[in-house]
Design an enzyme around this catalytic site. Structure first.
Site, PDB file in Angstrom:
ATOM      1  N   TYR A  31       0.822  -1.071   0.014  1.00 54.15           N
ATOM      2  CA  TYR A  31       0.006   0.102  -0.100  1.00 54.15           C
ATOM      3  C   TYR A  31       0.884   1.319  -0.144  1.00 54.15           C
ATOM      4  O   TYR A  31       2.084   1.270   0.121  1.00 54.15           O
ATOM      5  CB  TYR A  31      -1.164  -0.102   1.284  1.00 54.15           C
ATOM      6  CG  TYR A  31      -0.438   0.420   2.544  1.00 54.15           C
ATOM      7  CD1 TYR A  31       0.483  -0.326   3.157  1.00 54.15           C
ATOM      8  CD2 TYR A  31      -0.684   1.608   3.326  1.00 54.15           C
ATOM      9  CE1 TYR A  31       0.934  -0.218   4.594  1.00 54.15           C
ATOM     10  CE2 TYR A  31      -0.076   1.930   4.403  1.00 54.15           C
ATOM     11  CZ  TYR A  31       0.648   0.984   4.958  1.00 54.15           C
ATOM     12  OH  TYR A  31       1.182   1.352   6.292  1.00 54.15           O
ATOM     13  N   LYS A 146       6.221  -1.568   2.080  1.00 51.74           N
ATOM     14  CA  LYS A 146       5.192  -1.136   2.680  1.00 51.74           C
ATOM     15  C   LYS A 146       4.067  -2.044   2.558  1.00 51.74           C
ATOM     16  O   LYS A 146       2.964  -1.821   1.567  1.00 51.74           O
ATOM     17  CB  LYS A 146       4.816   0.443   2.112  1.00 51.74           C
ATOM     18  CG  LYS A 146       3.814   1.240   2.906  1.00 51.74           C
ATOM     19  CD  LYS A 146       4.070   2.511   2.687  1.00 51.74           C
ATOM     20  CE  LYS A 146       3.212   3.533   3.252  1.00 51.74           C
ATOM     21  NZ  LYS A 146       3.092   3.773   4.816  1.00 51.74           N
ATOM     22  N   GLU A 179      12.169   2.712  14.126  1.00 52.31           N
ATOM     23  CA  GLU A 179      11.345   3.776  13.779  1.00 52.31           C
ATOM     24  C   GLU A 179      10.060   3.536  14.557  1.00 52.31           C
ATOM     25  O   GLU A 179       9.917   2.893  15.511  1.00 52.31           O
ATOM     26  CB  GLU A 179      10.582   3.410  12.188  1.00 52.31           C
ATOM     27  CG  GLU A 179      10.060   2.173  11.913  1.00 52.31           C
ATOM     28  CD  GLU A 179       9.662   1.972  10.516  1.00 52.31           C
ATOM     29  OE1 GLU A 179       9.592   2.698   9.904  1.00 52.31           O
ATOM     30  OE2 GLU A 179       9.413   0.646   9.882  1.00 52.31           O
ATOM     31  N   LEU A 203      10.900   1.605   7.127  1.00 54.22           N
ATOM     32  CA  LEU A 203      10.287   2.218   5.836  1.00 54.22           C
ATOM     33  C   LEU A 203      10.912   3.574   5.401  1.00 54.22           C
ATOM     34  O   LEU A 203      11.062   4.427   6.422  1.00 54.22           O
ATOM     35  CB  LEU A 203       8.643   2.464   6.060  1.00 54.22           C
ATOM     36  CG  LEU A 203       7.922   2.724   4.857  1.00 54.22           C
ATOM     37  CD1 LEU A 203       7.681   1.475   4.027  1.00 54.22           C
ATOM     38  CD2 LEU A 203       6.748   3.615   5.280  1.00 54.22           C
TER      39      LEU A 203
HETATM   40  N1  PDD Z   1       2.489   5.129   7.672  1.00 51.34           N
HETATM   41  N2  PDD Z   1       7.264   3.732   9.265  1.00 51.34           N
HETATM   42  C1  PDD Z   1       6.166   3.227   9.088  1.00 51.34           C
HETATM   43  C2  PDD Z   1       5.984   1.875   9.698  1.00 51.34           C
HETATM   44  C3  PDD Z   1       4.880   3.980   8.682  1.00 51.34           C
HETATM   45  O1  PDD Z   1       3.885   3.063   8.388  1.00 51.34           O
HETATM   46  C4  PDD Z   1       5.048   5.136   8.000  1.00 51.34           C
HETATM   47  C5  PDD Z   1       3.766   5.817   7.494  1.00 51.34           C
HETATM   48  C6  PDD Z   1       6.051   5.990   7.912  1.00 51.34           C
HETATM   49  C7  PDD Z   1       6.378   7.235   7.619  1.00 51.34           C
HETATM   50  O2  PDD Z   1       6.316   7.280   6.002  1.00 51.34           O
HETATM   51  P1  PDD Z   1       5.714   8.681   5.186  1.00 51.34           P
HETATM   52  O3  PDD Z   1       6.460   9.671   5.780  1.00 51.34           O
HETATM   53  O4  PDD Z   1       6.049   8.014   3.920  1.00 51.34           O
HETATM   54  O5  PDD Z   1       4.207   8.647   5.520  1.00 51.34           O
HETATM   55  C8  PDD Z   1       7.226   5.133   8.615  1.00 51.34           C
HETATM   56  C9  PDD Z   1       1.266   5.642   7.110  1.00 51.34           C
HETATM   57  C10 PDD Z   1       0.893   6.894   7.351  1.00 51.34           C
HETATM   58  C11 PDD Z   1       0.215   4.767   7.395  1.00 51.34           C
HETATM   59  O6  PDD Z   1       0.415   3.512   7.439  1.00 51.34           O
HETATM   60  O7  PDD Z   1      -1.088   5.086   7.350  1.00 51.34           O
END
Ligand code: PDD
Length: 284
Positions: A31, A146, A179, A203
């Site tokens: 996703y 992801k 993270e 991620l």
């Molecule tokens: N999640 N690490 C993880 C495990 C995440 O699920 C996310 C973001 C990030 C941050 O990535 P970005 O800056 O590209 O949003 C880091 C999204 C927002 C979600 O699962 O809803």
């Protein structure tokens, strides 16, 4: 609310997938989450590149070219009311008889895109910061994908909620920071912004990239390197980033104040730079 499912635009209530979808059965899919400001997708190329990386990681051919994705997303943005939205893209390996191995011959993937109103953190939260807990990172070794199979992240986030907190900061091998359950984490020590390196254990956040670019272009001291557990616990500041949360301060960790327990100078500067960047790039 209009969604996109396998070539059609339709009301959310009418969107249906078969129960044998491999996303439902195995969590076999990937996703993306893309913020939309003033009806324009933020860092679209970067999000689509990360999507390609995730698809490659699970050996699923990309069902659409970049131009086709752009067309689908633009259409969906136009068909939903909010000026600011977040798009959720979800691609699974499709519908097939239950068997762990990939369907052979392959079946068409399931492609779903949802638009939600984007609500960024309210001023109170920016002023107070959030509370977080730490936990062992017990996920697999491909956290750069992801993947929709998010059970560890779900349990880790719920552990934070159960503790009256908003996020879980993960420590791998009892040694170093990776993270958050759904965010990237930065550590500030002696005025230096520290970021864990993008590798298979986290991620590669799009917001993380923006923050590091802003640090570089504004002369903010920063280092991308392994950040050790002790450095997290004795941090002057902790910052959390994600597409939907943007930049937030973590002001309490495991029940103890981070620094003086208030959002610090690095947070204030970075949040302002991020908002300015967003307005410059997206609203004009
Ligand atoms: N999640 N690490 C993880 C495990 C995440 O699920 C996310 C973001 C990030 C941050 O990535 P970005 O800056 O590209 O949003 C880091 C999204 C927002 C979600 O699962 O809803």
């Amino acid at each position: 609310m209009t969604v996109y499912l396998n070539g059609a635009y339709l009301p959310l209530e009418d969107a249906r997938i078969p129960v044998l979808d491999r996303g439902f059965i195995f969590g076999d899919g990937v996703y993306e989450v893309i913020p939309v400001y003033s009806r324009r997708a933020f860092r679209l190329d970067e999000h689509l590149r990360r999507l390609q990386h995730s698809l490659d990681g699970i050996k699923l051919p990309n069902p659409h070219s970049v131009a086709e994705w752009a067309d689908i997303l633009t259409t969906l943005i136009a068909r939903n009311a909010p000026e600011d939205q977040y798009l959720y893209l979800h691609i699974t390996r499709g519908v097939a008889k239950r068997d762990h191995a990939f369907p052979n011959p392959p079946v068409p993937p399931t492609v779903f895109v949802l638009s939600n109103p984007l609500t960024t953190p309210p001023p109170e939260l920016l002023q107070s910061g959030i509370r977080a807990i730490t936990a062992a990172d017990n996920r697999w070794l491909r956290c750069d994908i992801k993947a929709i199979s998010l059970l560890p992240n779900v349990l880790l986030r719920q552990a934070a909620i159960d503790a009256g907190c908003a996020e879980t900061v993960m420590i791998r091998d009892d040694a170093f920071l990776t993270e958050g359950a759904a965010s990237n984490i930065f550590v500030v020590r002696d005025g230096v912004l520290l970021a864990p390196p993008k590798d298979n254990l986290m991620l590669p956040g799009i917001t993380y990239d923006v923050v590091l670019e802003l640090a570089a272009s504004n002369g903010i001291a920063h280092q991308v390197r392994k950040v050790m557990k002790d450095e997290v616990f004795s941090a002057d500041e902790l910052l959390l980033t994600s597409s939907t949360k943007e930049v937030l301060a973590i002001t309490e960790l495991d029940g103890k104040p981070v620094g003086n327990g208030k959002p610090g100078a690095m947070f204030t500067r970075m949040h302002a730079l991020y908002q300015n960047f967003k307005h410059e790039v997206m609203r004009k």
